[in-house]
Scaffold this motif. Structure first.
Motif, short mmCIF file in Angstrom:
data_model
loop_
_atom_site.label_atom_id
_atom_site.label_comp_id
_atom_site.label_asym_id
_atom_site.label_seq_id
_atom_site.Cartn_x
_atom_site.Cartn_y
_atom_site.Cartn_z
N LEU A 1 0.84 -1.20 0.00
CA LEU A 1 0.00 0.00 0.00
C LEU A 1 0.87 1.25 0.00
N LEU A 2 1.96 1.23 0.78
CA LEU A 2 2.87 2.37 0.80
C LEU A 2 3.57 2.55 -0.55
N ASP A 3 3.89 1.45 -1.23
CA ASP A 3 4.46 1.56 -2.57
C ASP A 3 3.56 2.40 -3.47
N ARG A 4 2.29 2.05 -3.49
CA ARG A 4 1.35 2.75 -4.38
C ARG A 4 1.11 4.18 -3.91
N TYR A 5 1.03 4.38 -2.59
CA TYR A 5 0.82 5.74 -2.07
C TYR A 5 1.99 6.65 -2.43
N LEU A 6 3.21 6.16 -2.24
CA LEU A 6 4.40 6.97 -2.53
C LEU A 6 4.59 7.17 -4.03
N ALA A 7 4.20 6.20 -4.83
CA ALA A 7 4.26 6.38 -6.28
C ALA A 7 3.37 7.54 -6.71
N ARG A 8 2.26 7.72 -5.99
CA ARG A 8 1.30 8.77 -6.35
C ARG A 8 1.68 10.12 -5.76
N THR A 9 2.24 10.13 -4.54
CA THR A 9 2.46 11.40 -3.83
C THR A 9 3.93 11.77 -3.65
N GLY A 10 4.84 10.80 -3.79
CA GLY A 10 6.24 11.01 -3.41
C GLY A 10 7.00 12.01 -4.24
N TYR A 11 6.58 12.25 -5.48
CA TYR A 11 7.28 13.22 -6.32
C TYR A 11 6.91 14.65 -5.91
N LYS A 12 5.63 14.92 -5.80
CA LYS A 12 5.19 16.27 -5.49
C LYS A 12 5.59 16.68 -4.08
N SER A 13 5.51 15.73 -3.12
CA SER A 13 5.77 16.08 -1.72
C SER A 13 7.23 16.41 -1.44
N GLN A 14 8.13 16.10 -2.36
CA GLN A 14 9.55 16.39 -2.17
C GLN A 14 10.03 17.59 -2.98
N GLN A 15 9.10 18.37 -3.53
CA GLN A 15 9.48 19.52 -4.34
C GLN A 15 8.61 20.72 -4.00
N THR A 16 9.25 21.89 -3.95
CA THR A 16 8.51 23.13 -3.75
C THR A 16 7.91 23.55 -5.09
N ASP A 17 7.27 24.71 -5.09
CA ASP A 17 6.73 25.27 -6.34
C ASP A 17 7.79 26.06 -7.10
N ARG A 18 8.97 26.24 -6.50
CA ARG A 18 10.02 27.04 -7.11
C ARG A 18 10.85 26.21 -8.10
N PRO A 19 11.09 26.70 -9.30
CA PRO A 19 11.92 25.96 -10.26
C PRO A 19 13.33 25.73 -9.70
N ALA A 20 13.88 24.58 -10.00
CA ALA A 20 15.23 24.26 -9.53
C ALA A 20 16.27 25.00 -10.34
N ASP A 21 17.36 25.37 -9.69
CA ASP A 21 18.51 25.97 -10.36
C ASP A 21 19.53 24.86 -10.63
N HIS A 22 19.54 24.34 -11.83
CA HIS A 22 20.40 23.21 -12.13
C HIS A 22 21.85 23.62 -12.38
N ASP A 23 22.11 24.90 -12.33
CA ASP A 23 23.49 25.37 -12.48
C ASP A 23 24.17 25.62 -11.14
N ARG A 24 23.42 25.50 -10.05
CA ARG A 24 24.04 25.76 -8.75
C ARG A 24 25.03 24.64 -8.42
N PRO A 25 26.09 24.95 -7.68
CA PRO A 25 27.06 23.91 -7.28
C PRO A 25 26.44 22.96 -6.26
N ASN A 26 27.03 21.79 -6.11
CA ASN A 26 26.56 20.82 -5.13
C ASN A 26 27.77 20.24 -4.39
N ASN A 27 27.49 19.51 -3.32
CA ASN A 27 28.58 19.04 -2.46
C ASN A 27 28.89 17.55 -2.59
N LEU A 28 28.44 16.92 -3.68
CA LEU A 28 28.67 15.49 -3.80
C LEU A 28 30.16 15.16 -3.84
N TRP A 29 30.92 15.93 -4.58
CA TRP A 29 32.35 15.65 -4.73
C TRP A 29 33.22 16.59 -3.91
N HIS A 30 32.77 17.82 -3.74
CA HIS A 30 33.57 18.81 -3.01
C HIS A 30 32.67 19.61 -2.08
#
Length: 337
Positions: A255-284
């Protein structure tokens, strides 16, 4: 002032430059415990060290990539030489990727696993190298509700947290077999308002956010420090959402599989567009030279809770049970009048 920690004189906090690690180091410092602060970012480490110093304790900030065992081992030797043998080691460092699994590169997935999972393994190994000869000490693994329930867009993080649970359970059995007095416990957290949503690598179309309900990092820090002083418990759950997620996954995982498939994308994102040019800390680290101090808190303070009654009850189950028993007895006595 060092040594007011009731047997804990020297503590290590990984991921100490920001977020939950930063808040935990501050709380430990108020107890007069000397604290080794391990993280990659110099700016954040220096700021964390100053907070420890202001709180009246002794900091030892060390730049360490937890994915590199030799760096962690060298840090352990330095800590023992400068502060003394480690009494408490808290593993909290992590990095990850916000993206569907098929949009996460193999090298990115591997890096996230090395920092988050192997970082805990390396930290635990170094902690045991000092604790085993003394036959004492406590290791606290900072986990997550996602250690038991995977969600979409966080496959690397969920996989690493699941792996940490399996590793820790195996280690705990070995320590029990050896009749060791070294304790290992886990603290599983809910969504927390930390800077991770501003510095993790993200390929989401909109800016990442924690899944509500959200808690401030101090809630997590109180639970972690509480676990350090009561390490006989296998694990602690922080927040009602964590308890419901873990228990729900035991009962109705499909049941959680199906619930998260339906809601998990929207619930982890704001309404603000992402800045894909911003730096990240994965490597540094983003709080390295020329960077800035991210601190403990993220951008979601207006929606974050500063208290968790469930977490308090989890840490004080005996007191809560006695309180309930006392109430029941009082009601029964009143009715007999």
């Amino acid at each position: 002032m060092v040594g007011r920690g009731h047997g804990i004189r020297v503590a290590v906090v990984t991921g100490a430059s920001a977020g939950v690690g930063r808040a935990t180091a501050r709380l430990l410092a108020r107890r007069g415990i000397a604290i080794a602060l391990l993280a990659r970012g110099r700016v954040g480490l220096d700021a964390a060290a100053e907070e420890v110093r202001v709180a009246g304790s002794r900091p030892l900030p060390i730049e360490v990539d937890m994915a590199d065992y030799e760096q962690v081992a060298a840090a352990g030797r330095r800590i023992e030489a400068e502060l003394g043998p480690v009494d408490l080691w808290i593993n909290d460092a992590f990095s990850s990727v916000f993206a569907p699994f098929q949009q996460t590169g193999p090298e990115e997935f591997r890096r996230a696993m090395e920092v988050t999972y192997l970082g805990y393994v390396h930290g635990t190994r170094v902690a045991l190298s000092q604790m085993t000869p003394q036959n004492r000490g406590t290791i606290v693994q900072v986990g997550s509700a996602l250690a038991y329930r995977g969600i979409p867009l966080q496959a690397a993080y969920c996989g690493a947290k699941h792996a940490i649970v399996g590793f820790t359970e195996s280690l705990r059995c070995e320590l029990l077999h050896e009749r060791s007095k070294v304790r290992v416990t886990m603290v599983h957290l809910p969504a927390v308002n930390t800077p991770q949503f501003d510095w993790l690598l993200s390929r989401l179309p909109r800016h990442a956010e924690p899944v509500p309900p959200i808690y401030e990092p101090e809630v997590a820090a109180r639970a972690i420090v509480g676990a350090a002083y009561r390490p006989r418990r296998r694990e602690y759950w922080v927040g009602t959402s964590t308890a419901l997620t873990i228990l729900g996954n035991r009962v109705v995982p499909g049941l959680l599989d199906r619930y998260l498939a339906r809601t998990g994308y929207k619930s982890q994102q704001t309404d603000r567009p992402a800045d894909h040019d911003r730096p990240n800390n994965l490597w540094h680290p983003l709080d390295g030279p020329g960077g800035h101090d991210y601190g403990a808190h993220g951008d979601f303070a207006s929606r974050a809770h500063s208290r968790s009654p469930q977490a308090w009850l989890s840490r004080h189950r005996l007191a809560a049970a006695m309180g309930v028993a006392g109430t029941v007895a009082g009601v029964a006595a009143w009715r007999r009048r």
